[in-house]
Design a protein around this motif. Sequence first.
Motif, short mmCIF file in Angstrom:
data_model
loop_
_atom_site.label_atom_id
_atom_site.label_comp_id
_atom_site.label_asym_id
_atom_site.label_seq_id
_atom_site.Cartn_x
_atom_site.Cartn_y
_atom_site.Cartn_z
N CYS A 285 0.85 -1.19 0.00
CA CYS A 285 0.00 0.00 0.00
C CYS A 285 0.89 1.24 0.00
O CYS A 285 1.73 1.41 0.89
N CYS A 298 0.10 -4.47 4.96
CA CYS A 298 0.12 -3.22 4.20
C CYS A 298 1.45 -3.01 3.50
O CYS A 298 1.51 -2.41 2.42
N PRO A 303 -3.55 -3.06 -1.57
CA PRO A 303 -4.99 -3.31 -1.52
C PRO A 303 -5.68 -2.97 -2.83
O PRO A 303 -5.22 -2.10 -3.58
N HIS A 317 -6.89 -2.49 3.43
CA HIS A 317 -7.06 -3.84 3.98
C HIS A 317 -7.97 -3.85 5.20
O HIS A 317 -8.53 -4.89 5.54
#
Length: 319
Positions: A285, A298, A303, A317
């Motif tokens: 992310c 992450c 995501p 997430h």
Amino acid sequence: MALLEVEDLKKYFVVKRGFFSRNTGQVRAVDGVSFTLERGKTLGLVGESGCGKTTLGRCILRLIEPTAGRTVFNGTDLGQLEGGALRRMRAGFQIIFQDPFSSLDPRMNVGQIIAEPLRNHLKLSSSEMRSRVADLMEKVGLHPRQMVRYPHEFSGGQRQRIGIARALALNPLAIICDEPVSALDVSIQAQVINLLARLQEELNLSYLFIAHDLSVVEHISDRVAVMYLGRIVELASDEQLYRNPLHPYSRALLAAVPVPDPEIKKEKILLEGDMPSSLSPPSGCAFHTRCPVRKEICIEQAPVLQDVGDGHRVACHFA
């Protein structure tokens, strides 16, 4: 059917360095953006400076050629158009630029500036063109006798009205508003926003409204897309986004909007550091380097922008 459909649009700028100008990387200014814009509606596009909002708007119009992706306007794939066909399409899809000072040619008077699209696309007599320019000036709150004046004789708000009149000249279906009020005083911002709202209602216009100020976007948008480092991280109706933001970045942006009431207590969210470079975005992310709720997943996994109900889409997430 949506008026505008953007599918997985990307724009990468190649970085060259050294004596031999070797490719050393890519700036991912826009990195896989998808959304739709309905007829007569406004989609607000918000995010910090440098997140790719303006580049996205110019790629849609093909003022900058996109690296990949597809843009369909009024049923026509813009990527398939060239030359005269692309030029004719632009009559129905205009742009209002951010800077009302540099976007107007100082060597042309206001009448010539507003009439330029008419000269390029339509065959009108001098009297018909003058009448059309006068009508456009009245529509945006300027007096027709001012058409002989030059841009330096107008205030910033008046110059932006001239830019709006120029964008309206060819009766477009949609307009990209690229931060049209960011260079104006707060009181003038409200006047221009109200003008755009009135014109939308009268002419059934669709707007892609680009801004970094969420308080401005709230007053004109039907849906809002939050952009971070070249990607949309949340997309929802204005009511959903402002009442129930799901992405940590959206919550941080809303927490930063000042409220003119000392009795109202707002959640304080302080983001760590600055936005990373698009030249070397973080793994997983892109927001994890600043996110207050990040976990191991992450860092490892990006995501997907997914629908969590009622058209509310978020890339997190833990949404």
